[in-house]
Design an enzyme around this catalytic site. Structure first.
Site, short mmCIF file in Angstrom:
data_model
loop_
_atom_site.label_atom_id
_atom_site.label_comp_id
_atom_site.label_asym_id
_atom_site.label_seq_id
_atom_site.Cartn_x
_atom_site.Cartn_y
_atom_site.Cartn_z
N GLY A 239 0.80 -1.23 0.00
CA GLY A 239 0.00 0.00 0.00
C GLY A 239 0.82 1.27 0.00
CB CYS B 81 -11.87 0.09 -30.95
SG CYS B 81 -11.63 0.52 -32.65
CD GLU B 82 -13.56 0.77 -24.13
OE1 GLU B 82 -13.55 -0.29 -24.78
OE2 GLU B 82 -14.38 1.02 -23.24
CE1 TYR C 74 -0.55 -4.20 -8.58
CE2 TYR C 74 0.23 -2.05 -7.88
CZ TYR C 74 -0.06 -3.37 -7.60
OH TYR C 74 0.15 -3.86 -6.34
#
Ligand code: LLP
Length: 441
Positions: free
Chosen positions: A238, A350-351, A379
């Site tokens: 974290g 394509c978004e 990530y």
């Protein structure tokens, strides 16, 4: 000639000329420095300590080897991560194996490999592991993941320790919790070593860790009162990274000291048998060490935006679309040029949500220029996809003016590597025929 971005002493234009874009470049010295800093700061004369790198942030064999070289342990969360670590020669006894739904095959792989710690997530999983360890007559040490009910303020998808979380057992669910400890007590092969918790990611507030430790200590005191010794506490990860100027992570020495002080204070106040404390940093080790290089393609103006398109996007960095994560960027070949322009940096997927940076301040950019997006080490590669049949970028480790390719670029043919035309069985078609015959009759 304007200054060019160098990473680990390596000129990024040379790298992209050789390897193409998108390209991820890690400053290997920075990776080593972070691992070393955590190891050096997370030390106590009164407790044994362990820094366990969370491989989910970024894992490949080169990374696993680096973690081992720097003396840290490794958190793996699937059979795939475990396989990667073992193939890299990572010592199994230094592996912590996580997951809220480990499959029987994954549990068996962990037992067969002899991983040092399995973090149990539920009672049925505990029963499965004790049965398996019994069958294989193999000794295992486990932690139990609990939810202390401490919520660090972060994005709702990243928060993991609220009471309805899918991870671990809520600290208040005593019956379930002690059923696990009883089961372990009766097991000849599996030993309960302690509790684990992970309260969230990208945490900026030291008080969140102190609150977590207090809750775990309360639980440990209660468990010890009932005759279950709790020698180990694993506090999860974290620790924050700096993505933009708005982020001010707690310096590593400070956060380590806070954790160790809180553990020692709780040990003393509650007379705990606590002898080992683990932390599992992921993002804070690899995040800032990684940079993604893109080639600028076309530009487009709309009513209110100036789009700058790049040759990657959400397939190699899903975080802006998924978490509204913010990133900073620069013109890699014009590092000192005035940032006079504002662009919306968008990917090629394509978004509509494939936007990497909403308002990027940059010098005037043209087709073919190199764009560097910073702090992409955590990530991004690990959450990347092949959406639109895009191949994953190549990954380079650069240090002292030398670069090595640790992951080659995925080519279109790699994306077809799993395609087959294998006939498995034809019972479906024969049944269909019978059914049809019946109808005819
Ligand atoms: N240990 C456990 C048990 C975890 O669940 C995690 C992260 C870590 C350690 C490492 O946490 P870190 O130090 O990296 O914050 N995909 C999200 C992050 C999900 C983190 C899940 N667990 C993102 O891109 O922000």
């Amino acid at each position: 000639m304007e200054p060019i971005l160098h990473i680990g002493g390596v000129d990024v234009t040379r790298l992209t000329q050789a390897l193409g874009t998108p390209l991820m470049v890690y400053d290997e010295g920075a990776l080593r420095k972070r691992l070393a800093e955590f190891s050096a700061c997370f030390q106590s004369p009164a407790l044994s300590t362990r820094v366990v790198y969370a491989g989910k942030a970024f894992l490949c064999k080169a990374m696993a080897r680096l973690v081992n070289e720097m003396g840290c342990s490794l958190d793996t969360v699937s059979g795939g991560e475990l396989f990667c670590a073992l193939e890299a020669g990572f010592p199994a006894e230094k592996i912590v194996f996580h997951g809220n739904n480990k499959t029987p095959a994954e549990l068996a792989a962990a037992v067969d490999a002899g991983v040092g710690l399995v973090v149990l997530d539920s009672l049925p999983e505990c029963q499965a592991l004790t049965a398996l360890a019994g069958e294989k007559r193999t000794a295992m040490r486990v932690l139990l993941r609990v939810n202390p009910g401490v919520e660090a303020h972060t994005h709702k998808y990243i928060v993991t320790a609220h009471l309805d979380s899918k991870f671990g057992i809520a600290a208040g669910r005593k019956e379930e919790l002690y059923a696990v400890l009883d089961e372990l007590n009766q097991s000849e092969f599996v030993t309960f070593a302690g509790f684990h918790a992970h309260i969230g990611s990208q945490i900026f507030d030291k008080a969140a860790f102190a609150a977590e430790i207090e809750q775990l200590a309360i639980l440990a005191q209660e468990a010890e009162g009932k005759g279950y010794p709790v020698p180990v506490l694993d506090l999860g990860g974290g620790f924050a990274a700096r993505y933009t100027d708005a982020d001010a992570p707690i310096p590593i020495p400070e956060v380590c000291q806070t954790i160790l002080d809180a553990c020692l204070a709780q040990k003393k106040a509650r007379n705990l048998s606590l002898s080992e404390v683990c932390i599992e940093p992921g993002r804070s080790i690899v995040g800032e060490a990684g940079t993604t290089l893109y080639t600028v393609g076309w530009q487009k103006e709309t009513e209110s935006k100036r789009y700058l398109f790049v040759d990657g996007g959400m397939a190699d960095n899903i975080r802006p679309a998924l978490y509204q994560a913010e990133y900073d960027c620069g013109a890699a070949e014009h590092m000192e040029a005035a940032k006079t322009e504002t662009y919306t940096v968008a990917g090629k997927c394509c978004e509509s949500g494939d936007i990497l940076i909403e308002e990027a301040k940059l010098p005037p950019m043209k087709t073919g220029d190199l764009l560097a997006v910073y702090t992409t080490g955590a990530y991004c590669y690990s959450m990347s996809s092949n959406y639109n049949h895009l191949g994953r970028p190549a990954v380079v480790f650069a240090q002292d003016g030398k670069a090595r390719l640790v992951l080659r670029r995925e080519e279109p043919k790699d994306l077809l590597a799993c395609e087959t035309n294998e006939v498995l069985f034809d019972s479906f078609s024969s049944k269909k025929k019978n059914e049809q015959q019946e109808v005819v009759l």
